[in-house]
Design an enzyme around this catalytic site. Structure first.
Site, PDB file in Angstrom:
ATOM      1  N   ASP A   1       8.878 -46.720  20.578  1.00 55.67           N
ATOM      2  CA  ASP A   1       9.763 -47.806  20.340  1.00 55.67           C
ATOM      3  C   ASP A   1       9.439 -48.926  21.314  1.00 55.67           C
ATOM      4  OD1 ASP A   1      12.189 -48.786  18.459  1.00 55.67           O
ATOM      5  OD2 ASP A   1      13.015 -48.516  20.207  1.00 55.67           O
TER       6      ASP A   1
ATOM      7  N   GLU B   1       4.791 -49.565  19.009  1.00 59.52           N
ATOM      8  CA  GLU B   1       5.536 -50.716  18.297  1.00 59.52           C
ATOM      9  C   GLU B   1       5.564 -51.785  19.458  1.00 59.52           C
ATOM     10  OE1 GLU B   1       9.497 -52.617  16.802  1.00 59.52           O
ATOM     11  OE2 GLU B   1       9.574 -51.343  18.574  1.00 59.52           O
TER      12      GLU B   1
HETATM   13  C1  NOJ Z   1      12.575 -51.019  16.854  1.00 62.72           C
HETATM   14  C2  NOJ Z   1      13.079 -50.058  15.723  1.00 62.72           C
HETATM   15  O1  NOJ Z   1      12.062 -49.943  14.754  1.00 62.72           O
HETATM   16  C3  NOJ Z   1      14.337 -50.716  15.132  1.00 62.72           C
HETATM   17  O2  NOJ Z   1      14.783 -50.176  14.091  1.00 62.72           O
HETATM   18  C4  NOJ Z   1      15.359 -50.528  16.420  1.00 62.72           C
HETATM   19  O3  NOJ Z   1      16.611 -51.138  15.890  1.00 62.72           O
HETATM   20  C5  NOJ Z   1      14.735 -51.399  17.913  1.00 62.72           C
HETATM   21  N1  NOJ Z   1      13.389 -50.878  18.054  1.00 62.72           N
HETATM   22  C6  NOJ Z   1      15.613 -50.970  18.830  1.00 62.72           C
HETATM   23  O4  NOJ Z   1      15.297 -49.618  19.279  1.00 62.72           O
END
Ligand code: NOJ
Length: 543
Positions: A211, A276
């Site tokens: 993440d 991500e």
């Molecule tokens: C990306 C995640 O996919 C999202 O759902 C989240 O709110 C943010 N990162 C913060 O962790």
């Protein structure tokens, strides 16, 4: 011909051409009737996923959490939140998944903890300058009395990225105030996450989705962006993926992944990690991938592509070209838990569904790895009319934008909402499913020719079996096609598979590509060819 040449396949390379199914744990299947999905629910539904034909599951966070941001606010990285079950449930689930040939990728949230994490409560309990505060990003404010935030950084969820505490110091949170950012220049933080990786690798996980993988390192001195909602009316977050921000994509972040990779590689069976990450250019995004860093970085460009041949072609060419440079496969995404579902992005209703089905066939014919988001195989649209008081996305209160509409529990069976989400007779679901979803449930679509579920099943079956699709390393060859039509082929030996997508607004005649294998809409014969309807895609095979 664009090639994404990579090393020959081994079992350890499973991720290179895998189809990964994203499970939003809270909304997938509820085993105990409390209205929230859980690990036992997933476990019971594993045969469904095996039969669908996916290779792996990515589970969104199920760790101990106050659930301010759907679990992306982790209070204990080594335990399961009671709402989702127990560690024993996790072990049972992964054992069953592996027995069915399904791999498990879990979400790791290293950029921030929950404010309920023991480290943060200790940081609050001790004073400014304490070793406990050094694990986070605390700073003095500006202004005569420190009453202004330390800099102009904005939270992704809206408003300032700083919150002031009682003793006058401020702490950084790029997301919600309940998600304080960690200080990744602190050796204890690094050591802790290396240990967390090992904890889950020891439990058998096959990979991690990282993440905010671009966020852990902030520019030295925490400099201003010099561009804010107040001065320009435009939010800083709009620069995400387009410009440089001092809190994202700093070069030093790569050191973290270079330390993680040997850990992943020290376990057998091809353990992987997918980032991500958002970066200014595809070239900078590609820096997260490689033999000494992470295995994949999501290619998010489809999420912003409009329904047009030019825009899709650009997305595909850019991603394939980058993949070639780094020798890694592409990682396609049409929907996830942060974006409006693609049925709705493409126009909603019958038109949106037609286009979404065509786009899915297009994606599944491309080389590389494809990530599916739960419910897209059912053709679910975004739920646009959730009552405000039920919305739980923390961004909603700050910006009016909410991601809840793609997180509604998915329909499995039955006549009454929540359509088999929980055990028989259970009427609870943390978000309500619309009545139109009765006809979209797994049971309602199973065995129904032409249903979206059967389309996905057929496409995934072919993708696995077909020699031209089974590889990630054969690239695509674009074919001459009329305006608004995309056509490319992939060849293995003497077999060529052609994917044609009609975005032209009128039916098109497709001739010379061979026999149809699967189509997102009904093809009608015309002469030696076939008529491909508006907003449809087909795979055809020629020897
Ligand atoms: C990306 C995640 O996919 C999202 O759902 C989240 O709110 C943010 N990162 C913060 O962790």
């Amino acid at each position: 011909m664009i090639s994404t040449a990579g090393p020959p396949h081994t079992d350890d390379d499973w991720w290179r051409s895998a189809v990964v199914y994203q499970v939003y744990v809270r909304s997938f299947a509820d085993s105990d009737g409390d209205g929230t999905g859980d690990l036992q629910g997933i476990r019971h539904r594993l045969p469904y996923l095996r039969d669908l034909g996916v290779d792996a599951l990515w589970l969104t966070p199920f760790y101990t959490s106050p659930m301010v941001d759907g679990g992306y606010d982790v209070a204990d990285y080594r335990d399961v939140d009671p709402m989702f079950g127990t560690l024993a449930d996790f072990d049972a689930m992964i054992t069953d998944a592996h027995a069915l040939g399904l791999r498990i990728i879990i979400d790791l949230v290293p950029n921030h903890t929950s404010s309920a994490h023991r480290w943060f409560t200790a940081a609050l309990a001790t004073g400014p300058g304490s070793p406990e505060r050094a694990r986070y990003l605390f700073a003095e404010g500006q202004g005569a009395h420190g009453e202004l935030p330390p800099n102009d950084w904005e939270s992704i969820f809206g408003g300032p990225a700083w919150t002031r505490i009682a003793d006058g110091q401020w702490y950084l949170h790029l997301f919600d105030p309940a998600q304080p950012d960690l200080n990744w220049r602190h050796p204890e933080v690094r050591a802790e996450f290396e240990d967390v990786l090992r904890f889950w690798l020891d439990r058998g996980v096959d990979g991690f989705r990282i993440d905010v993988a671009h966020g852990m390192i902030k520019a030295d001195g925490l400099p201003d962006v010099g561009f804010s909602t107040i001065t320009t009316g435009q939010r800083q977050v709009e620069l995400l993926g387009k410009g440089r921000l001092p809190y994202f994509d700093q070069d030093e972040v790569h050191e973290i992944y270079r330390a993680w990779r040997p850990i992943l590689d020290s376990y057998p069976g091809g353990r992987m990690a997918v980032a991500e990450a958002w970066a200014e250019t595809p070239q900078r995004l590609a820096r997260y991938i490689g033999p000494d860093e992470l295995h994949q970085a999501f290619s998010f460009d489809f999420l912003d592509a409009t329904w047009s041949a030019d825009s899709f072609r650009k997305v595909i060419d850019t991603a394939l070209a980058e993949a070639t440079v780094v020798g890694a496969p592409t990682t396609w995404v049409l929907s996830n838990h942060d974006k409006q579902r693609h049925v709705t992005r493409y126009g909603d209703g019958a038109e949106g569904l037609r286009r979404a089905r065509a786009a899915s066939l297009l994606m599944l014919a491309l080389p590389g790895c494809a990530y599916l988001y739960q419910g897209e195989e059912l053709g679910l649209p975004e739920v646009l009319d959730l009552p405000d008081e039920l919305r739980q996305d923390p961004a909603f209160l700050r910006t009016g934008e909410s991601r809840d509409g793609c997180r509604v529990p998915i329909p499995w069976s039955g006549e009454v909402a929540p359509y088999g989400f929980g055990p028989a007779g259970s009427e609870l679901s943390w978000l309500p499913a619309p009545t139109t979803w009765r006809a979209l449930s797994v049971a309602a679509q199973t065995g129904v020719p032409g249903s979206t579920l059967e389309l996905y099943r057929a496409a995934l079956r072919i993708r696995h079996a077909h020699p031209a699709l089974a590889l990630d390393a054969d690239g695509v060859t674009w074919l001459e096609s009329g305006p608004g039509v995309l056509a490319f082929s992939r060849t293995a030996g003497d077999t060529t598979l052609t994917c044609v997508v009609n975005l032209s607004g009128a039916p098109v005649l497709i001739d010379g590509y061979g026999q149809p294998l699967v189509a997102s809409d009904t093809l009608t014969g015309q002469g030696s060819g076939h008529l491909l309807p508006v907003d449809a895609a087909a795979w055809l095979e020629r020897h």
